[in-house]
Design a protein around this motif. Structure first.
Motif, PDB file in Angstrom:
ATOM      1  N   THR A 121      -4.403   2.466  -1.304  1.00 35.73           N
ATOM      2  CA  THR A 121      -3.921   3.763  -0.828  1.00 35.73           C
ATOM      3  C   THR A 121      -4.653   4.173   0.438  1.00 35.73           C
ATOM      4  O   THR A 121      -5.808   3.807   0.657  1.00 35.73           O
ATOM      5  CB  THR A 121      -4.138   4.856  -1.886  1.00 35.73           C
ATOM      6  N   VAL A 130      -0.564   5.287  -8.849  1.00 39.23           N
ATOM      7  CA  VAL A 130      -0.676   4.232  -7.830  1.00 39.23           C
ATOM      8  C   VAL A 130      -2.037   3.558  -7.931  1.00 39.23           C
ATOM      9  O   VAL A 130      -2.157   2.329  -7.871  1.00 39.23           O
ATOM     10  CB  VAL A 130      -0.450   4.822  -6.421  1.00 39.23           C
ATOM     11  N   ARG A 131      -3.087   4.346  -8.117  1.00 43.97           N
ATOM     12  CA  ARG A 131      -4.436   3.783  -8.256  1.00 43.97           C
ATOM     13  C   ARG A 131      -4.533   2.925  -9.517  1.00 43.97           C
ATOM     14  O   ARG A 131      -5.120   1.837  -9.501  1.00 43.97           O
ATOM     15  CB  ARG A 131      -5.472   4.904  -8.306  1.00 43.97           C
ATOM     16  N   LEU A 168      -0.450   9.874  -7.392  1.00 46.38           N
ATOM     17  CA  LEU A 168      -1.625   9.253  -6.789  1.00 46.38           C
ATOM     18  C   LEU A 168      -2.422   8.474  -7.835  1.00 46.38           C
ATOM     19  O   LEU A 168      -2.830   7.325  -7.597  1.00 46.38           O
ATOM     20  CB  LEU A 168      -2.505  10.322  -6.140  1.00 46.38           C
ATOM     21  N   ALA A 185       0.857  -1.187   0.000  1.00 42.66           N
ATOM     22  CA  ALA A 185       0.000   0.000   0.000  1.00 42.66           C
ATOM     23  C   ALA A 185       0.886   1.228   0.000  1.00 42.66           C
ATOM     24  O   ALA A 185       2.057   1.174   0.400  1.00 42.66           O
ATOM     25  CB  ALA A 185      -0.925   0.015   1.214  1.00 42.66           C
ATOM     26  N   VAL A 186       0.320   2.332  -0.458  1.00 42.65           N
ATOM     27  CA  VAL A 186       1.003   3.631  -0.375  1.00 42.65           C
ATOM     28  C   VAL A 186       0.166   4.519   0.531  1.00 42.65           C
ATOM     29  O   VAL A 186      -1.048   4.671   0.323  1.00 42.65           O
ATOM     30  CB  VAL A 186       1.184   4.272  -1.759  1.00 42.65           C
ATOM     31  N   PHE A 239      -0.403   8.157   2.065  1.00 40.67           N
ATOM     32  CA  PHE A 239      -0.113   9.554   1.745  1.00 40.67           C
ATOM     33  C   PHE A 239      -0.500  10.484   2.898  1.00 40.67           C
ATOM     34  O   PHE A 239      -1.640  10.447   3.381  1.00 40.67           O
ATOM     35  CB  PHE A 239      -0.922  10.001   0.532  1.00 40.67           C
ATOM     36  N   CYS A 286       4.713  -1.290   3.256  1.00 42.89           N
ATOM     37  CA  CYS A 286       4.070  -0.066   2.783  1.00 42.89           C
ATOM     38  C   CYS A 286       5.095   1.051   2.592  1.00 42.89           C
ATOM     39  O   CYS A 286       6.131   1.084   3.260  1.00 42.89           O
ATOM     40  CB  CYS A 286       3.020   0.423   3.787  1.00 42.89           C
ATOM     41  N   ASN A 288     -10.033   8.097  -4.555  1.00 44.14           N
ATOM     42  CA  ASN A 288      -8.603   7.805  -4.674  1.00 44.14           C
ATOM     43  C   ASN A 288      -8.007   7.164  -3.427  1.00 44.14           C
ATOM     44  O   ASN A 288      -6.807   6.865  -3.417  1.00 44.14           O
ATOM     45  CB  ASN A 288      -7.837   9.085  -5.003  1.00 44.14           C
ATOM     46  N   PHE A 289      -8.822   6.947  -2.394  1.00 43.82           N
ATOM     47  CA  PHE A 289      -8.310   6.391  -1.142  1.00 43.82           C
ATOM     48  C   PHE A 289      -9.197   5.254  -0.649  1.00 43.82           C
ATOM     49  O   PHE A 289     -10.416   5.401  -0.565  1.00 43.82           O
ATOM     50  CB  PHE A 289      -8.218   7.482  -0.069  1.00 43.82           C
TER      51      PHE A 289
END
Length: 216
Positions: free
Chosen positions: A106, A99-100, A96, A5-6, A8, A162, A128-129
């Motif tokens: 995320t 990554v998606r 972002l 996972a990233v 942010f 992560c 986006n999350f």
């Protein structure tokens, strides 16, 4: 392999909202009959609301000033400014979305409270999350590792797999203590080199392959 996972950070990492906070805090200081020093403002970057308000009172020489009315005033003003739209940090939106597109989970992990995060999501995009962890939803905010550990737990992934992306010393400390690989891109504050923390001047050019490389 891609990161599990990233994670942010928001203010100063994805969007240039630290500038907005600075405007509102300076206005609050005038409202309180004082002037906020540059040093105090910088000391607040990346901290919890409670700690920021303590720094604020000490800087104005008003240690006994009630906190709740100032928090309400500040929150209302920041909400107004957030509602006007937030400016993305260089390379942040592109990263972002990349990554998606790669299918990597995320999380948004921020010291900002839920009320203001909901406004910021109009710019950031709620879609986006997978997980959102706000500063008023954890028992111990940054620099404690709890916010990042919470995000990984909610995603169901090991924190050690992560990558966290941060801009402030308190955020870097939180993510590092949690056990994530950390990419630090300073905005308002200079960041001293820290073992295990990868420093860049911008997110421009960062892609999912670069983030994966941080885990090696």
């Amino acid at each position: 392999m891609n990161p599990a996972a990233v994670l942010f950070d928001m203010d100063g990492t994805l969007v240039d909202s630290e500038r907005v906070w600075g405007i509102a805090l300076s206005e609050l200081a005038v409202h309180a009959g004082g002037v906020l020093s540059d040093a105090a403002r910088l000391a607040m970057v990346g901290t919890s609301m409670s700690l920021s308000m303590q720094i604020f009172r000490d800087d104005l020489g008003q240690p006994g000033r009630p906190e709740a009315p100032d928090v309400a005033w500040l929150s209302n003003r920041v909400e107004e400014l957030f509602s006007e739209g937030l400016v993305w940090r260089p390379g942040a939106m592109e990263l972002l979305l990349a990554v998606r597109a790669a299918g990597v989970p995320t999380a948004l992990v921020t010291s900002t409270g839920r009320r203001l995060v909901e406004v910021a999501l109009k710019t950031l995009g709620r879609e986006n999350f997978d997980v959102i962890v706000c500063g008023d939803e954890v028992g111990r905010p940054k620099p404690d590792p709890e916010p990042y550990r919470t995000a990984a737990a909610l995603l169901g992934v090991p924190i050690g797999s992560c990558v966290a992306i941060e801009d402030s010393p308190s955020g870097v400390a939180s993510a590092s203590a949690a056990g994530a690989a950390v990419l630090a891109v300073p905005a308002e504050l200079e960041l001293a080199p820290v073992d295990g923390v990868h420093l860049r001047t911008t997110l421009t050019g960062v892609d999912i392959a670069f983030l994966a490389g941080l885990l090696v």
